[in-house]
Structure formats: structure tokens, C-alpha cells
Design a protein around this motif. Structure first.
Motif, PDB file in Angstrom:
ATOM      1  N   LEU A 265       0.830  -1.226   0.000  1.00  0.00           N
ATOM      2  CA  LEU A 265       0.000   0.000   0.000  1.00  0.00           C
ATOM      3  C   LEU A 265       0.858   1.268   0.000  1.00  0.00           C
ATOM      4  O   LEU A 265       0.351   2.369   0.202  1.00  0.00           O
TER       5      LEU A 265
ATOM      6  N   LYS B 108      -0.760   4.685  -0.983  1.00  0.00           N
ATOM      7  CA  LYS B 108      -1.540   4.544  -2.221  1.00  0.00           C
ATOM      8  C   LYS B 108      -3.026   4.747  -1.980  1.00  0.00           C
ATOM      9  O   LYS B 108      -3.782   4.955  -2.921  1.00  0.00           O
ATOM     10  N   LYS B 109      -3.460   4.623  -0.716  1.00  0.00           N
ATOM     11  CA  LYS B 109      -4.876   4.856  -0.413  1.00  0.00           C
ATOM     12  C   LYS B 109      -5.009   5.361   1.016  1.00  0.00           C
ATOM     13  O   LYS B 109      -4.053   5.339   1.791  1.00  0.00           O
ATOM     14  N   ARG B 110      -6.203   5.844   1.365  1.00  0.00           N
ATOM     15  CA  ARG B 110      -6.451   6.249   2.748  1.00  0.00           C
ATOM     16  C   ARG B 110      -6.407   4.982   3.597  1.00  0.00           C
ATOM     17  O   ARG B 110      -7.026   3.979   3.273  1.00  0.00           O
ATOM     18  N   GLN B 111      -5.620   5.039   4.684  1.00  0.00           N
ATOM     19  CA  GLN B 111      -5.483   3.860   5.535  1.00  0.00           C
ATOM     20  C   GLN B 111      -5.191   4.290   6.966  1.00  0.00           C
ATOM     21  O   GLN B 111      -4.772   5.419   7.222  1.00  0.00           O
TER      22      GLN B 111
ATOM     23  N   LYS C   9      -4.973   9.290   1.277  1.00  0.00           N
ATOM     24  CA  LYS C   9      -4.504   8.841  -0.035  1.00  0.00           C
ATOM     25  C   LYS C   9      -3.441   9.836  -0.527  1.00  0.00           C
ATOM     26  O   LYS C   9      -3.670  11.051  -0.485  1.00  0.00           O
TER      27      LYS C   9
END
Ligand code: AVJ
Length: 323
Positions: free
Chosen positions: A237, A258-261, A276
Motif C-alpha cells: 500500500l 496509495k490509499k487512505r489507511q 490517499k
């Protein structure tokens, strides 16, 4: 495996918690170098795209004799103190030159990694049994403190190679050089390897190599946090991004989400959100020109004598003398 309390008390956990709370987020590049990180860095040094190690090796291969001449040795004995000695491949060339001139050499390699130091010590002793090797396991920060306490009568040569200074910002770099200068006596020498500002494409390739080894190096930091701090970062990610600003000469590395996490930090119970494309800044690798070198060494009591350069004009080793 450590208990959660033990983890909470480590410098690493404290630095990670603090660094991930900042905006922009950052984690120090000093945490790259666990066992796995050391191995990946060894691979980086052999990459076609990573020119630094080869350039500095060429300097030592071609100019060791000129370097030794420039030290203007006052006796037939010299003590070499190397910060971050690593495998000492380049230093071996200098020791060879000194030894062939019949000089008595005492070599004190300082490195954070005890296992690397063990290998280096046996290698030097095997090739040059006449050289006294006294390895010191310590970080740079601790080393500076230790240096003040090393008594010696002989003239000293301090080595700080590989453009390792580049991991510090210019203020920290100045402080660091000041610390070394304060450990030096009159006529002691300081040889420091600094990577030059150059074609930005050459620099970007060095920090984003075609074989993906530098990306591995950066992503290993996530694995290290998982291993040592019990986090569960998913390396798939994140993306390794390297930038270079030709105006300031600063190369930077990031891990970009690579993304909201959300990431859980078990030792403090906190959850950190990464939006993100939000980044974690992991390294600076400063490139130098004359102006920058002058700035960093100003008011340190060190006088610049000479520099030695590779044939591509990529890298320089600067020689300073304490006044
Ligand atoms: C060991 C700090 C000199 O900044 O060039 C190599 C580390 N980082 N590739 C550098 C590194 C990414 C290296 N130094």
C-alpha cells in the motif's frame, strides 16, 4: 520478542510515534539500517545506477598517495578514526599506502553494527597484520562523545566517507562537523567524502534505480516497524518516491500511501491515519557545491586544504586540517 512496555521505552518507538504525528510525517533514515537494511545497502553499493561508492573508490585507488602526502605527517605514526567504517573497502587502500611507506598505523573503525566491525577487523588484520585495529561499536552521536575520551599522542586522521553527512540537514551537518572539530588536536586531519551537485537525472536514477533495490531499502523500514514494534504496515500500500531539487541540491525519499489507511501503534494505543497520497519522508541525501561546503565548515576551526575528485567529476573527498 520484547514486551509492549519494553517496546514503548525504545528510542525507535518514540521516534516513530512522534514522526508519524508530525505534518508532514517523517521517520529518520537512521532506522533503515537493521540487519536486512544493511544487506540491502550492500546491494545498493554495487548497483550500476548508484555511482557514489564507485566514484569514491576510484578516488582512493588513484589518489591515496597524494592524500597521504597532503597529510604532512609530523612523525612516523598515524591514528585513523573512521566514523561509520562499514566494510572499510576504501580505507583499506589508504592503509595500504601508509603501510607501504613503513608508517605505524593504528586504525579505530567506529560503526553501529558490531557484526560489520568484526568482519572489517578480521579483513584488515589479515591483509595488514602490522596494523593495530581497535574497533568501536557505537552510533555517530555516541561516537562523538567517545572521541573526546580517546587519549592519544599521535597525529590523527578522521574519516567520514560515502557522503554520509548528506543524511543530515545543513544545520545538523554543521553541528556534527563542529563536534568532530572539537575532538581534533592541532595538525589532526579530517577527510570527508561528499557527493557533488550534478545532472539531476543521474542523481534521480541513483535514488530510484532500475532494479528496484532502493525501493526495497525504503520499504524495509515498514517491515522493520512490523518486526520490532508490532505494527502491521502493508508494504503493497506504499510506493517509494525519490525527488531531487537542483536548486538546493537536496535529494529526498518518501513512502507515499496509495490509499487512505489507518495504522495501529500497539505500544501507545494510537491509530495513525494516512490519507490517499500522503507521504512519510524517510531520507535526505544532500548534494554539495563549494558554497555549501564553505557554509558547513565555517567557524569550525578547520582549514580546507585540498580536495580529490573522480574522473567523472561526480564526487569529492575534502581534506581539512585543524588549526
Ligand atoms: C549511505 C547515506 C550515503 O544517501 O546516498 C543509498 C544511503 N539511500 N540509497 C545515500 C542511501 C538510498 C546513502 N548514504
Amino acid at each position: 520478542m520484547k514486551t509492549i512496555e519494553e517496546i514503548a521505552n525504545t528510542r525507535f518507538a518514540k521516534d516513530v510515534e512522534r514522526g508519524l504525528s508530525l505534518n508532514p510525517k517523517r521517520i529518520s533514515s537512521k532506522y533503515f539500517y537493521d540487519k536486512k537494511g544493511d544487506e540491502i545497502f550492500q546491494k545498493i553499493m554495487r548497483l550500476d545506477d548508484y555511482y557514489l561508492t564507485r566514484a569514491e573508490f576510484e578516488i582512493f585507488l588513484n589518489h591515496s598517495s597524494a592524500i597521504v602526502d597532503s597529510l604532512e605527517l609530523k612523525s612516523n605514526q598515524i591514528e585513523i578514526i573512521e566514523l561509520g567504517a562499514g566494510d572499510a573497502t576504501k580505507t583499506l587502500l589508504l592503509i595500504k599506502e601508509l603501510s607501504e611507506r613503513g608508517l605505524t598505523v593504528i586504525y579505530k573503525p567506529i560503526d553501529i553494527s558490531a557484526s560489520v566491525l568484526q568482519t572489517t577487523t578480521s579483513k584488515i588484520s589479515k591483509h595488514f597484520p602490522e596494523v593495530t585495529v581497535e574497533p568501536i561499536t557505537a552510533s555517530y552521536e555516541d561516537a562523538l562523545g567517545l572521541l573526546q575520551k580517546i587519549p592519544s599522542q599521535s597525529q590523527k586522521l578522521f574519516l567520514f566517507l560515502g557522503s554520509n553527512l548528506g543524511n543530515l540537514n545543513s544545520e545538523e551537518a554543521h553541528e556534527f562537523v563542529l563536534g568532530i572539530a572539537q575532538s581534533m588536536a592541532k595538525d589532526d586531519c579530517f577527510l570527508i567524502g561528499l557527493d557533488k551537485m550534478k545532472n539531476p537525472e543521474v542523481i534521480l536514477r541513483a535514488y530510484n534505480d532500475s532494479e528496484g533495490v532502493t525501493s526495497e531499502f525504503n520499504l524495509n523500514l515498514l517491515d522493520r516497524m512490523n518486526r520490532e514494534l508490532g505494527t502491521s504496515f502493508d508494504r503493497s500500500l506504499f510506493k517509494h518516491i525519490a525527488t531531487y531539487d537542483p536548486g538546493t541540491g537536496t535529494a529526498k525519499s518518501f513512502l507515499v500511501s496509495k490509499k487512505r489507511q489507518s495504522v495501529h501503534l500497539p505500544w501507545c494505543g494510537r491509530d495513525i491515519i494516512l490519507e490517499k497520497f500522503e507521504s512519510i519522508h524517510t531520507e535526505i541525501s544532500q548534494k554539495y557545491n563549494e558554497v555549501l561546503v564553505e557554509e558547513i565548515f565555517a567557524h569550525t576551526g578547520l582549514k580546507r586544504m585540498k580536495y580529490f575528485e573522480d574522473s567523472n567529476e561526480y564526487f569529492r573527498d575534502y581534506l581539512f586540517v585543524k588549526q
